[in-house]
Design a protein around this motif. Structure first.
Motif, PDB file in Angstrom:
ATOM      1  N   SER A  13       4.576  41.391  15.752  1.00 43.13           N
ATOM      2  CA  SER A  13       3.393  41.529  16.960  1.00 43.13           C
ATOM      3  C   SER A  13       1.834  40.560  17.233  1.00 43.13           C
ATOM      4  CB  SER A  13       2.794  43.376  16.845  1.00 43.13           C
ATOM      5  OG  SER A  13       3.558  43.593  16.758  1.00 43.13           O
ATOM      6  N   GLY A  14       1.392  40.865  15.874  1.00 39.85           N
ATOM      7  CA  GLY A  14       0.438  39.197  15.784  1.00 39.85           C
ATOM      8  C   GLY A  14       0.969  38.359  15.892  1.00 39.85           C
ATOM      9  N   LEU A  15       2.237  38.048  15.111  1.00 35.72           N
ATOM     10  CA  LEU A  15       2.909  36.438  15.596  1.00 35.72           C
ATOM     11  C   LEU A  15       2.645  36.479  17.360  1.00 35.72           C
ATOM     12  CD1 LEU A  15       3.768  33.502  14.619  1.00 35.72           C
ATOM     13  CD2 LEU A  15       5.727  34.451  13.868  1.00 35.72           C
ATOM     14  N   MET A  16       3.385  37.515  18.279  1.00 32.26           N
ATOM     15  CA  MET A  16       3.826  37.322  19.192  1.00 32.26           C
ATOM     16  C   MET A  16       3.007  37.069  19.757  1.00 32.26           C
ATOM     17  SD  MET A  16       6.637  37.900  21.007  1.00 32.26           S
ATOM     18  CE  MET A  16       7.850  38.480  21.776  1.00 32.26           C
ATOM     19  N   ILE A  17       1.844  37.506  19.729  1.00 32.31           N
ATOM     20  CA  ILE A  17       0.371  37.586  20.330  1.00 32.31           C
ATOM     21  C   ILE A  17      -0.044  35.977  20.667  1.00 32.31           C
ATOM     22  CG2 ILE A  17      -2.377  37.890  20.923  1.00 32.31           C
ATOM     23  CD1 ILE A  17      -1.146  41.257  19.387  1.00 32.31           C
ATOM     24  N   LEU A  18      -0.081  35.286  19.138  1.00 31.38           N
ATOM     25  CA  LEU A  18      -0.513  34.297  19.778  1.00 31.38           C
ATOM     26  C   LEU A  18       0.399  33.243  19.538  1.00 31.38           C
ATOM     27  CD1 LEU A  18      -2.171  31.724  17.387  1.00 31.38           C
ATOM     28  CD2 LEU A  18      -0.476  32.151  15.787  1.00 31.38           C
ATOM     29  N   LEU A  19       1.624  33.594  20.017  1.00 30.11           N
ATOM     30  CA  LEU A  19       3.044  32.275  19.970  1.00 30.11           C
ATOM     31  C   LEU A  19       2.192  32.323  22.030  1.00 30.11           C
ATOM     32  CD1 LEU A  19       5.733  33.103  17.980  1.00 30.11           C
ATOM     33  CD2 LEU A  19       4.775  30.875  18.285  1.00 30.11           C
ATOM     34  N   VAL A  20       2.415  33.392  22.670  1.00 36.05           N
ATOM     35  CA  VAL A  20       2.956  33.485  23.425  1.00 36.05           C
ATOM     36  C   VAL A  20       0.796  33.529  24.131  1.00 36.05           C
ATOM     37  CG1 VAL A  20       1.633  35.502  25.398  1.00 36.05           C
ATOM     38  CG2 VAL A  20       3.442  35.966  24.500  1.00 36.05           C
ATOM     39  N   LEU A  21      -0.126  33.227  23.425  1.00 32.67           N
ATOM     40  CA  LEU A  21      -1.158  32.632  24.066  1.00 32.67           C
ATOM     41  C   LEU A  21      -1.154  30.992  23.946  1.00 32.67           C
ATOM     42  CD1 LEU A  21      -4.198  34.960  22.626  1.00 32.67           C
ATOM     43  CD2 LEU A  21      -3.574  34.630  25.041  1.00 32.67           C
ATOM     44  N   LEU A  22      -0.041  30.678  23.050  1.00 38.56           N
ATOM     45  CA  LEU A  22      -0.025  29.550  22.846  1.00 38.56           C
ATOM     46  C   LEU A  22       0.694  28.562  24.010  1.00 38.56           C
ATOM     47  CD1 LEU A  22       0.730  29.071  19.306  1.00 38.56           C
ATOM     48  CD2 LEU A  22      -1.657  28.154  19.976  1.00 38.56           C
ATOM     49  N   HIS A  23       1.354  29.145  24.311  1.00 37.91           N
ATOM     50  CA  HIS A  23       2.575  28.528  26.135  1.00 37.91           C
ATOM     51  C   HIS A  23       1.167  28.090  26.931  1.00 37.91           C
ATOM     52  CE1 HIS A  23       6.451  29.682  25.140  1.00 37.91           C
ATOM     53  NE2 HIS A  23       5.877  30.768  24.060  1.00 37.91           N
ATOM     54  N   LYS A  24       1.440  27.440  27.704  1.00 41.00           N
ATOM     55  CA  LYS A  24       1.191  26.339  28.348  1.00 41.00           C
ATOM     56  C   LYS A  24       1.040  27.209  29.365  1.00 41.00           C
ATOM     57  CE  LYS A  24       0.663  21.769  30.568  1.00 41.00           C
ATOM     58  NZ  LYS A  24       1.236  20.563  30.697  1.00 41.00           N
ATOM     59  N   GLY A  25      -0.266  27.521  30.098  1.00 39.78           N
ATOM     60  CA  GLY A  25      -0.513  28.514  31.784  1.00 39.78           C
ATOM     61  C   GLY A  25       0.467  27.603  32.734  1.00 39.78           C
ATOM     62  N   LYS A  26       0.479  28.295  33.613  1.00 37.75           N
ATOM     63  CA  LYS A  26       0.949  28.017  34.669  1.00 37.75           C
ATOM     64  C   LYS A  26      -0.098  27.880  35.555  1.00 37.75           C
ATOM     65  CE  LYS A  26       5.833  28.218  33.589  1.00 37.75           C
ATOM     66  NZ  LYS A  26       7.205  28.758  33.375  1.00 37.75           N
ATOM     67  N   GLY A  27      -1.020  28.334  35.461  1.00 34.69           N
ATOM     68  CA  GLY A  27      -2.218  28.832  36.778  1.00 34.69           C
ATOM     69  C   GLY A  27      -3.537  29.067  35.684  1.00 34.69           C
ATOM     70  N   GLY A  28      -4.083  30.170  36.617  1.00 39.75           N
ATOM     71  CA  GLY A  28      -5.663  29.891  35.711  1.00 39.75           C
ATOM     72  C   GLY A  28      -5.214  31.199  35.226  1.00 39.75           C
ATOM     73  N   GLY A  29      -5.894  31.653  33.768  1.00 36.18           N
ATOM     74  CA  GLY A  29      -5.710  33.529  33.793  1.00 36.18           C
ATOM     75  C   GLY A  29      -5.595  33.100  31.969  1.00 36.18           C
ATOM     76  N   LEU A  30      -5.543  34.426  31.165  1.00 36.13           N
ATOM     77  CA  LEU A  30      -6.183  34.067  29.822  1.00 36.13           C
ATOM     78  C   LEU A  30      -4.949  33.069  28.966  1.00 36.13           C
ATOM     79  CD1 LEU A  30      -5.839  38.879  29.209  1.00 36.13           C
ATOM     80  CD2 LEU A  30      -8.462  36.133  29.124  1.00 36.13           C
ATOM     81  N   SER A  31      -4.097  32.899  29.310  1.00 41.37           N
ATOM     82  CA  SER A  31      -3.445  31.499  28.471  1.00 41.37           C
ATOM     83  C   SER A  31      -3.900  30.246  28.939  1.00 41.37           C
ATOM     84  CB  SER A  31      -1.694  31.542  29.372  1.00 41.37           C
ATOM     85  OG  SER A  31      -2.074  30.641  30.531  1.00 41.37           O
ATOM     86  N   ASP A  32      -4.418  30.311  29.807  1.00 36.83           N
ATOM     87  CA  ASP A  32      -5.763  29.017  29.759  1.00 36.83           C
ATOM     88  C   ASP A  32      -7.207  29.116  29.158  1.00 36.83           C
ATOM     89  OD1 ASP A  32      -3.706  26.985  31.194  1.00 36.83           O
ATOM     90  OD2 ASP A  32      -5.099  28.069  33.569  1.00 36.83           O
ATOM     91  N   MET A  33      -7.716  30.346  29.255  1.00 32.09           N
ATOM     92  CA  MET A  33      -8.942  30.535  28.682  1.00 32.09           C
ATOM     93  C   MET A  33      -8.398  30.629  26.998  1.00 32.09           C
ATOM     94  SD  MET A  33     -10.974  33.638  28.983  1.00 32.09           S
ATOM     95  CE  MET A  33     -10.533  34.027  29.980  1.00 32.09           C
ATOM     96  N   PHE A  34      -7.127  31.067  25.980  1.00 30.04           N
ATOM     97  CA  PHE A  34      -7.498  31.445  24.873  1.00 30.04           C
ATOM     98  C   PHE A  34      -6.490  29.834  24.544  1.00 30.04           C
ATOM     99  CE2 PHE A  34      -8.174  35.512  26.356  1.00 30.04           C
ATOM    100  CZ  PHE A  34      -9.785  35.542  25.217  1.00 30.04           C
ATOM    101  N   GLY A  35      -5.175  29.538  25.056  1.00 23.76           N
ATOM    102  CA  GLY A  35      -4.515  28.800  24.610  1.00 23.76           C
ATOM    103  C   GLY A  35      -4.533  27.679  24.813  1.00 23.76           C
ATOM    104  N   GLY A  36      -5.081  27.619  25.985  1.00 25.14           N
ATOM    105  CA  GLY A  36      -4.590  26.252  26.966  1.00 25.14           C
ATOM    106  C   GLY A  36      -5.395  24.098  26.749  1.00 25.14           C
ATOM    107  N   GLY A  37      -6.708  25.513  25.560  1.00 23.88           N
ATOM    108  CA  GLY A  37      -7.111  23.737  24.991  1.00 23.88           C
ATOM    109  C   GLY A  37      -6.113  23.220  23.734  1.00 23.88           C
ATOM    110  N   PHE A  38      -5.550  24.519  22.959  1.00 22.28           N
ATOM    111  CA  PHE A  38      -4.915  23.969  22.290  1.00 22.28           C
ATOM    112  C   PHE A  38      -3.676  23.049  22.192  1.00 22.28           C
ATOM    113  CE2 PHE A  38      -2.278  25.348  18.853  1.00 22.28           C
ATOM    114  CZ  PHE A  38      -2.423  24.475  17.295  1.00 22.28           C
ATOM    115  N   SER A  39      -2.897  24.279  23.197  1.00 24.81           N
ATOM    116  CA  SER A  39      -1.970  23.792  23.349  1.00 24.81           C
ATOM    117  C   SER A  39      -1.683  22.540  24.783  1.00 24.81           C
ATOM    118  CB  SER A  39      -0.978  25.166  24.409  1.00 24.81           C
ATOM    119  OG  SER A  39      -1.230  24.828  25.832  1.00 24.81           O
ATOM    120  N   SER A  40      -3.110  22.059  24.913  1.00 19.80           N
ATOM    121  CA  SER A  40      -2.493  21.559  25.853  1.00 19.80           C
ATOM    122  C   SER A  40      -2.976  19.580  24.601  1.00 19.80           C
ATOM    123  CB  SER A  40      -3.903  21.087  26.965  1.00 19.80           C
ATOM    124  OG  SER A  40      -5.419  21.050  25.437  1.00 19.80           O
TER     125      SER A  40
END
Length: 76
Positions: A13-40
């Motif tokens: 569960s913890g790894l799944m949360i981390l992996l989903v946040l690392l995915h590149k976002g397709k628009g504004g949202g939580l993925s850009d806020m948390f994982g966007g900078g790292f995944s870019s």
């Protein structure tokens, strides 16, 4: 047996949360806020994106199997 599966479920569960946040976002949202900078930094390579997708699917499958196994073990 239940304790081992429960621990695997918590880790998956913890790894799944981390992996989903690392995915590149397709628009504004939580993925850009948390994982966007790292995944870019790593998002330029399609090999990294494919490996991230594979790891996410594998982790999701492990999570699903743990849920089913715990459901069957706790059945009266």
């Amino acid at each position: 047996m239940e304790i081992g599966i429960s621990i695997a479920l918590i880790l998956a569960s913890g790894l799944m949360i981390l992996l989903v946040l690392l995915h590149k976002g397709k628009g504004g949202g939580l993925s850009d806020m948390f994982g966007g900078g790292f995944s870019s930094n790593f998002g330029g390579s399609s090999v990294v994106e494919r490996n991230l997708d594979r790891l996410t699917v594998i982790t999701g499958t492990i999570w699903f199997v743990c849920i089913i196994a715990l459901g069957l073990l706790m059945k009266p």
